[in-house]
Design a protein around this motif. Structure first.
Motif, PDB file in Angstrom:
ATOM      1  N   LEU A 251       0.732  -1.209   0.068  1.00 40.80           N
ATOM      2  CA  LEU A 251       0.209  -0.125  -0.047  1.00 40.80           C
ATOM      3  C   LEU A 251       0.916   1.290  -0.022  1.00 40.80           C
ATOM      4  O   LEU A 251       0.529   2.432  -0.740  1.00 40.80           O
ATOM      5  CB  LEU A 251      -0.966  -0.004   1.115  1.00 40.80           C
ATOM      6  CG  LEU A 251      -2.131  -1.059   1.116  1.00 40.80           C
ATOM      7  CD1 LEU A 251      -2.971  -0.917   2.542  1.00 40.80           C
ATOM      8  CD2 LEU A 251      -2.825  -0.943   0.239  1.00 40.80           C
ATOM      9  N   GLY A 327      -6.536   0.031  -2.910  1.00 39.78           N
ATOM     10  CA  GLY A 327      -6.293  -0.693  -1.806  1.00 39.78           C
ATOM     11  C   GLY A 327      -6.678  -1.979  -1.781  1.00 39.78           C
ATOM     12  O   GLY A 327      -6.101  -2.909  -1.368  1.00 39.78           O
ATOM     13  N   TYR A 331      -4.828  -5.733  -1.599  1.00 39.59           N
ATOM     14  CA  TYR A 331      -4.923  -6.454  -0.517  1.00 39.59           C
ATOM     15  C   TYR A 331      -5.564  -7.940  -0.884  1.00 39.59           C
ATOM     16  O   TYR A 331      -4.915  -8.818  -0.434  1.00 39.59           O
ATOM     17  CB  TYR A 331      -5.876  -5.722   0.486  1.00 39.59           C
ATOM     18  CG  TYR A 331      -6.865  -6.497   1.064  1.00 39.59           C
ATOM     19  CD1 TYR A 331      -6.144  -7.221   2.428  1.00 39.59           C
ATOM     20  CD2 TYR A 331      -8.024  -6.826   1.080  1.00 39.59           C
ATOM     21  CE1 TYR A 331      -7.087  -8.150   3.252  1.00 39.59           C
ATOM     22  CE2 TYR A 331      -8.787  -7.572   1.941  1.00 39.59           C
ATOM     23  CZ  TYR A 331      -8.393  -8.136   2.805  1.00 39.59           C
ATOM     24  OH  TYR A 331      -9.257  -9.123   3.591  1.00 39.59           O
ATOM     25  N   ARG A 414      -6.235   0.045   3.740  1.00 33.52           N
ATOM     26  CA  ARG A 414      -6.267  -0.171   2.422  1.00 33.52           C
ATOM     27  C   ARG A 414      -7.708   0.882   1.885  1.00 33.52           C
ATOM     28  O   ARG A 414      -7.615   1.614   0.620  1.00 33.52           O
ATOM     29  CB  ARG A 414      -6.917  -1.330   2.060  1.00 33.52           C
ATOM     30  CG  ARG A 414      -8.085  -1.963   2.489  1.00 33.52           C
ATOM     31  CD  ARG A 414      -8.366  -3.501   2.274  1.00 33.52           C
ATOM     32  NE  ARG A 414      -9.526  -3.833   2.603  1.00 33.52           N
ATOM     33  CZ  ARG A 414      -9.885  -4.736   3.415  1.00 33.52           C
ATOM     34  NH1 ARG A 414      -8.859  -5.383   4.025  1.00 33.52           N
ATOM     35  NH2 ARG A 414     -11.136  -5.355   3.858  1.00 33.52           N
ATOM     36  N   VAL A 417      -5.961   4.037   1.037  1.00 33.47           N
ATOM     37  CA  VAL A 417      -5.379   3.993  -0.597  1.00 33.47           C
ATOM     38  C   VAL A 417      -6.181   4.127  -1.292  1.00 33.47           C
ATOM     39  O   VAL A 417      -6.246   4.931  -2.635  1.00 33.47           O
ATOM     40  CB  VAL A 417      -4.513   3.032  -0.425  1.00 33.47           C
ATOM     41  CG1 VAL A 417      -4.061   2.977  -2.093  1.00 33.47           C
ATOM     42  CG2 VAL A 417      -3.199   2.840   0.445  1.00 33.47           C
TER      43      VAL A 417
END
Ligand code: ASP
Length: 441
Positions: A251, A327, A331, A414, A417
């Motif tokens: 990230l 994000g 992930y 996340r 992001v």
């Protein structure tokens, strides 16, 4: 204004830190973990999440109409729409490739056999104990990738726009507002009063947003306290520490290097200055875990300090909060490959390609709400399982239980992001659709 926003930023950061301390030293107890019904979670929900959510649907509706009537010309709108979608898809693919590369390189799932076994058993227990998540994950498993896409398409063409509002499904509202906005723009003099009405209503909505934003410091205090109180800092250095570390590293690379570079190349903006201008939105995303709930703050920062045009951000940001999830995509790739590693399966290059493609699609399908990525991850696991068919290897769904307990920490990062990705798109698209003050006002 700037003095007030600096003061607000200070208050948000301070209350986050206080929340962390309160959570770690007062609430956290490994023998009696707190849960989603804890009072701190309920207060955070009441004070911040619910007021923000209350704004989201009307805000999306008004902002898209106001943005589209400002653009007016359908061909300009087409160019903006296609560029925005291309930017969203491109950045998500980059994010997912970063995730897949890092997790294959660092191999956080290769642990000692007994540690891996304990994690697997704990994962099963956590999965079974968490009934809500278990049901959501099992429901998602029944859906194929095709039906998930059909579902998204259906949402894009709603039969009752009020029902979409009630059920908080933004895609249909965006499509409807787009059509109505274009019609109002095409109507010339006849629809002028309606254009003025929607633009004025949007301005009013943004003033309302600015009031609600002052609740952020109080809300994030309770939400941070709850998060840390549930998980505790010890987890960060436990056996899941390297998995968390790989997600965070990915990230960081995407958010602090790749997106800034793209922003600089495509818009000539100083990316870190823009990041600072978006700070309240990024902190709110971090504190709330929800890009959808953060949308009002994102719009306020982007159109205020961030200098993004209303024409671009009124359309780009609502769409981004629904479909653009850099994000989450990153992930999902890390988490799925990690789980396969932990259960002793080696993924070949072909399976990694499956992960890259399906993680991008699963992230697009994830709603901007807490833990949505954890649930849509099932799509990625199912796709890899089916490409492994015949080898006798299959990852059980309960494997998700292994990372369920620490999901909140990863989700906070996340989501930040995700929101940052939306903001960079708004800035880039401002170049394509700058505001012309004299156009409608
Ligand atoms: N919480 C994320 C968001 O709102 C979605 C996810 O779970 O990844 O953007």
């Amino acid at each position: 204004m700037s003095k007030a926003t600096n003061w607000l930023t200070f208050l948000i950061v301070l209350s986050m830190l206080l929340g962390v301390l309160f959570g770690e030293f007062i609430l956290f107890d490994p023998d009696a973990p707190i849960d989603g019904a804890h009072w701190t979670k309920s207060v955070g929900d009441l004070v911040l999440i619910r007021p923000l959510k209350m704004l989201v649907m009307p805000l999306i509706f008004l902002s898209v109409i106001a943005g589209i009537t400002r653009i007016g010309d359908p061909s300009k709108l087409g160019k903006l729409g296609i560029s925005t979608l291309a930017y969203y898809l491109g950045t998500m693919l980059i994010a997912v490739v970063i995730g897949a590369t890092l997790v294959s390189y660092f191999q956080p799932g290769h642990l000692d056999a007994d540690v891996a076994m304990t994690l697997q058993q704990d994962g099963q227990a956590i999965f079974d104990a968490n009934e809500t998540k278990k049901a959501q994950i099992e429901d998602m498993q029944k859906e194929s990738l095709g039906s998930t896409w059909m579902n998204i398409l259906r949402q894009c063409i709603p039969t009752n726009v009020f029902k979409e509002m009630v059920e908080t499904r933004p895609l249909g509202i965006i499509v409807f507002a787009l059509g109505l906005g274009l019609a109002l723009a095409a109507g010339g003099q006849r629809t002028e009063p309606a254009r003025r009405f929607f633009n004025a209503a949007f301005e009013g909505m943004m003033i309302f947003v600015q009031w609600v934003i002052w609740l952020t410091p109080v809300g994030v205090f309770f939400l941070m306290a709850w998060t840390v109180g549930t998980i505790g800092f010890a987890t960060m250095v436990g056996p899941l520490g390297s998995y968390i570390g790989v997600v965070l590293l990915g990230l960081l690379i995407h958010g602090a290097v790749v997106l800034p570079l793209l922003l600089w190349l495509l818009s000539g903006t100083n990316p870190y200055r823009f990041m600072w201008q978006m700070r309240r939105a990024l902190l709110t995303a971090f504190g709330t875990d929800s890009s959808s709930a953060t949308l009002p703050v994102t719009m306020d920062c982007a159109e205020g300090e961030g200098g993004c045009s209303k024409r671009a951000s009124n359309f780009v940001l609502p769409l981004g909060s629904t479909v653009n999830m850099d994000g989450t995509a990153l992930y999902e790739a890390v988490a799925v490959v990690f789980l396969f590693q932990l259960f002793g399966f080696e993924l070949a290059f072909g399976e990694l390609v499956v992960v890259v493609i399906t993680a991008t699609l699963a992230a697009i399908g994830a709603a901007g709400i807490p833990s949505a990525g954890l649930v849509t991850m099932v799509i990625v696991i199912a796709a890899v399982n089916s490409s492994l068919q015949g080898t006798g290897q299959e990852l059980p769904l309960a494997a998700i239980g292994v990372i369920l307990g620490v999901d909140r920490i990863v989700d906070m990062c996340r989501t930040t992001v995700n929101v940052w990705g939306d903001a960079t798109a708004a800035k880039v698209m401002t170049r394509l659709a700058p505001d012309e003050p004299a156009a409608t006002d």
